[in-house]
Enzyme design. Sequence first.
Site, PDB file in Angstrom:
ATOM      1  N   GLU A 178       0.849  -1.181   0.000  1.00 51.53           N
ATOM      2  CA  GLU A 178       0.000   0.000   0.000  1.00 51.53           C
ATOM      3  C   GLU A 178       0.892   1.241   0.000  1.00 51.53           C
ATOM      4  OE1 GLU A 178      -2.626   1.393  -0.546  1.00 51.53           O
ATOM      5  OE2 GLU A 178      -4.041  -0.257  -0.753  1.00 51.53           O
ATOM      6  N   LYS A 217     -14.999   5.411 -11.029  1.00 53.49           N
ATOM      7  CA  LYS A 217     -13.911   5.312 -12.009  1.00 53.49           C
ATOM      8  C   LYS A 217     -13.454   6.715 -12.402  1.00 53.49           C
ATOM      9  CE  LYS A 217     -12.505   2.967 -16.265  1.00 53.49           C
ATOM     10  NZ  LYS A 217     -11.297   2.419 -15.610  1.00 53.49           N
ATOM     11  N   HIS A 235     -19.175   2.337 -16.671  1.00 52.79           N
ATOM     12  CA  HIS A 235     -18.513   1.900 -15.441  1.00 52.79           C
ATOM     13  C   HIS A 235     -19.138   2.582 -14.229  1.00 52.79           C
ATOM     14  CE1 HIS A 235     -15.353   0.549 -18.236  1.00 52.79           C
ATOM     15  NE2 HIS A 235     -15.041  -0.307 -17.279  1.00 52.79           N
ATOM     16  N   ASN A 251      -7.528  -4.505 -20.049  1.00 51.98           N
ATOM     17  CA  ASN A 251      -8.523  -5.414 -19.496  1.00 51.98           C
ATOM     18  C   ASN A 251      -7.968  -6.825 -19.587  1.00 51.98           C
ATOM     19  OD1 ASN A 251     -10.926  -7.216 -19.338  1.00 51.98           O
ATOM     20  ND2 ASN A 251     -12.039  -5.281 -19.265  1.00 51.98           N
TER      21      ASN A 251
END
Length: 269
Positions: free
Chosen positions: A37, A162, A158, A127
């Site tokens: 993270e 997004k 979406h 994708n």
Amino acid sequence: MTETPSIVVNGVSGRMGRMLVQVIGASDKARLGGALERPGHPWVGKDLGVMLGGAANGVIVSDDPAAALAGQQAVIDFTAPAATVALAPVAMAAGCAHIVGTTGMTKDDLAKLAEVAQSGVIVRAGNMSLGVNLLVALTKQVAKALDEDFDIEVIEAHHRHKVDAPSGTALMLGEAAADGRGVSLDEAAVRGRDGITGPRERGTIGFTAIRGGDIIGEHDVMFAADGERITLRHVASDRSVFARGALKAALWAQGRTHGEYDMAAVLGL
């Protein structure tokens, strides 16, 4: 290559990060070797299992990419362009395959990844689902078969969160259509129509972006001529399709020579 490659997830607290943890955990072909993270994130230094609302699993969330990637075989990265570009040379130095599902990259970002790929292994796709990559191949084939009497429009939808538009998948589809037509997408693309736009210019490839609710991902490629219309469509109803594709890419990347690959290569399309 180890029998069960150890994989790190970057951006582990996000939607895709959480899904990747689930998919890797359910696989008998790989294991979760680390979690990353950003510095200052409240999960850093904590047990990942606990942060995900379950039992401790011994994987401590780190904000140190070099330490987290040491001895690992791959890192899967669905984060932000700046974070992905910064991680790429670290993954290369660690000998980790870098699986990139990050979208919204600029040409400069892509050039930096390509430079790293001269010495490392990167698998990058807008994708990573099987269905979408089949759609890309079909889009190129149909665009090649039809002339400019057919207008091409890429329509994507979406969720409200997004941040980039058109989506990375929409751009993949646009590139496929442009390749089929033998033109440059940069020159043919039309985005964000508003106001008095005038008639559509022949040969252009249009993009329409929809944002709302919790839509995971819907993509249509419409070929429209006078009197007829062809629409190719893919709908994702479960985010796990992207995670499973990314895991497949991480496994496929093991033992590959340096270079930048896409999902068409992974899937043998």
